[in-house]
Design an enzyme around this catalytic site. Structure first.
Site, PDB file in Angstrom:
ATOM      1  N   LYS A  54       0.847  -1.204   0.000  1.00 15.66           N
ATOM      2  CA  LYS A  54       0.000   0.000   0.000  1.00 15.66           C
ATOM      3  C   LYS A  54       0.880   1.251   0.000  1.00 15.66           C
ATOM      4  O   LYS A  54       0.599   2.222  -0.695  1.00 15.66           O
ATOM      5  CB  LYS A  54      -0.944  -0.017   1.219  1.00 15.66           C
ATOM      6  CG  LYS A  54      -2.067  -1.042   1.082  1.00 15.66           C
ATOM      7  CD  LYS A  54      -2.900  -1.201   2.353  1.00 15.66           C
ATOM      8  CE  LYS A  54      -3.955  -2.292   2.176  1.00 15.66           C
ATOM      9  NZ  LYS A  54      -4.752  -2.548   3.395  1.00 15.66           N
ATOM     10  N   GLN A  98      -4.761  -1.497   9.769  1.00 17.89           N
ATOM     11  CA  GLN A  98      -4.650  -2.782   9.067  1.00 17.89           C
ATOM     12  C   GLN A  98      -5.228  -3.900   9.938  1.00 17.89           C
ATOM     13  O   GLN A  98      -4.944  -3.986  11.133  1.00 17.89           O
ATOM     14  CB  GLN A  98      -3.178  -3.050   8.714  1.00 17.89           C
ATOM     15  CG  GLN A  98      -2.948  -4.290   7.859  1.00 17.89           C
ATOM     16  CD  GLN A  98      -3.579  -4.215   6.478  1.00 17.89           C
ATOM     17  OE1 GLN A  98      -3.762  -3.147   5.914  1.00 17.89           O
ATOM     18  NE2 GLN A  98      -3.929  -5.364   5.919  1.00 17.89           N
ATOM     19  N   ASP A 121     -11.050   2.982   4.480  1.00 18.32           N
ATOM     20  CA  ASP A 121     -11.429   1.581   4.291  1.00 18.32           C
ATOM     21  C   ASP A 121     -12.939   1.394   4.137  1.00 18.32           C
ATOM     22  O   ASP A 121     -13.402   0.303   3.813  1.00 18.32           O
ATOM     23  CB  ASP A 121     -10.953   0.759   5.495  1.00 18.32           C
ATOM     24  CG  ASP A 121      -9.672   0.010   5.200  1.00 18.32           C
ATOM     25  OD1 ASP A 121      -9.546  -0.511   4.084  1.00 18.32           O
ATOM     26  OD2 ASP A 121      -8.806  -0.049   6.093  1.00 18.32           O
TER      27      ASP A 121
HETATM   28  N1  GUN Z   1      -6.960  -6.769   5.972  1.00 17.74           N
HETATM   29  C1  GUN Z   1      -7.324  -7.472   4.882  1.00 17.74           C
HETATM   30  N2  GUN Z   1      -7.943  -6.666   3.975  1.00 17.74           N
HETATM   31  C2  GUN Z   1      -7.968  -5.437   4.522  1.00 17.74           C
HETATM   32  C3  GUN Z   1      -8.481  -4.175   4.064  1.00 17.74           C
HETATM   33  O1  GUN Z   1      -9.042  -4.032   2.973  1.00 17.74           O
HETATM   34  N3  GUN Z   1      -8.308  -3.128   4.924  1.00 17.74           N
HETATM   35  C4  GUN Z   1      -7.701  -3.271   6.138  1.00 17.74           C
HETATM   36  N4  GUN Z   1      -7.602  -2.189   6.905  1.00 17.74           N
HETATM   37  N5  GUN Z   1      -7.238  -4.415   6.587  1.00 17.74           N
HETATM   38  C5  GUN Z   1      -7.365  -5.490   5.774  1.00 17.74           C
END
Ligand code: GUN
Length: 285
Positions: A54, A98, A121
């Site tokens: 990311k 996350q 998110d």
């Molecule tokens: N863990 C797995 N997929 C995601 C996501 O799309 N966002 C976040 N914050 N954590 C994740």
């Protein structure tokens, strides 16, 4: 029938190029440059890799990102304190926590603390609620990425039977709301679903997100079905595969997303899109 392979990597690259131009234009027009705060809590190895990807994507297109790392043993209250600080920090536009979080921490309580205006998110109850009411604002990244892929490939989905396998808060549930909004007749299957095969047989579109390598077999699906594979599973030999058994499905589906190179790159792209969206919606005059 031989499937068309949905090239998420290619589409993601194209969109990211456009987003990069958008940020350059913002710089020229002296508009604020989007800044994302990323919270990494604990020592989940997959999370570290996802965050690294990311951050690379942010840097590539000109979004500033800052990672805050916290030990596995951190208290819920201390995470919430940090989030509250970031909520009031005017130089931060998006906040990402996350997942998964360490077991002792109440994930929903933490996510609820993120300002809905910084919720890159799309997991805040208000943003989920708005999507539920057909009035989306910030949308969860993986489902949004999938909707973008379907649009880019001009796949008509209004009125078709969509089946989502896996009812998680991150993918399955917001995916159900996205597909419902797009006019699909939507079913969500989960670990307690009886007679899953009946639902699979009847589905024109399947989104699978269960974390079981090669689970969905070609012989179960309808001829010409669209298969969207969210799974990322590492086999003992190191190979990465999805939740759908690509080789058997390839001969029967109309479209299929490969793993890797299908949905994954689109999730990151949605995050970038959401971060810019926040600046445009809440900060530009
Ligand atoms: N863990 C797995 N997929 C995601 C996501 O799309 N966002 C976040 N914050 N954590 C994740």
């Amino acid at each position: 029938m031989i499937s068309k392979i949905i090239n998420g990597k290619k589409i993601a690259k194209k969109i990211q190029k456009k987003l990069k131009k958008k940020i350059l234009k913002r710089k020229m027009n002296k508009l604020i440059i989007p800044k994302l705060a990323v919270l990494l809590i604990g020592d989940n190895e997959s999370s570290k890799i996802y965050i690294k990807n990311k951050k690379i994507a942010c840097k590539k297109i000109g979004i500033i990102s800052k990672t805050y790392t916290f030990p596995q043993k951190i208290l819920e209250i201390d995470i919430i304190k940090k989030i509250k600080k970031l909520n009031t920090n005017k130089s931060i536009h998006g906040i990402l926590v996350q997942l998964p979080l360490p077991k002792k921490i109440n994930t929903l309580k933490v996510l609820r603390e993120i300002s809905y205006k910084k919720d890159v998110d799309g997991f805040h109850p208000l943003n989920i609620g708005l999507l539920c009411q057909r009035n989306p604002n910030l949308r969860a990244c993986t489902p949004l990425g999938i909707m973008t892929l379907l649009k880019k490939y001009k796949i008509k989905i209004q009125g078709i039977n969509a089946l989502i396998i896996g009812a998680s808060n991150i993918v399955g549930r917001p995916m159900m709301l996205e597909l419902l909004l797009a006019g699909c007749t939507t079913t969500i299957a989960h670990r307690f679903t009886k007679n899953l095969y009946q639902y699979i047989k009847n589905a024109d579109l399947i989104v699978i997100a269960i974390g079981k390598a090669n689970f969905l077999k070609g012989k179960w699906i309808k001829e010409g079905a669209i298969i969207i594979d969210v799974g990322i599973n590492r086999l003992k030999n190191g190979k990465i595969v999805g939740d759908a058994d690509f080789n058997s499905i390839y001969k029967k589906a109309s479209y299929i997303t490969p793993v890797p190179g299908g949905v994954g790159p689109m999730t990151v792209t949605s995050l970038l899109k959401n971060t810019i969206y926040i600046c445009e919606k809440y900060h530009d005059r």
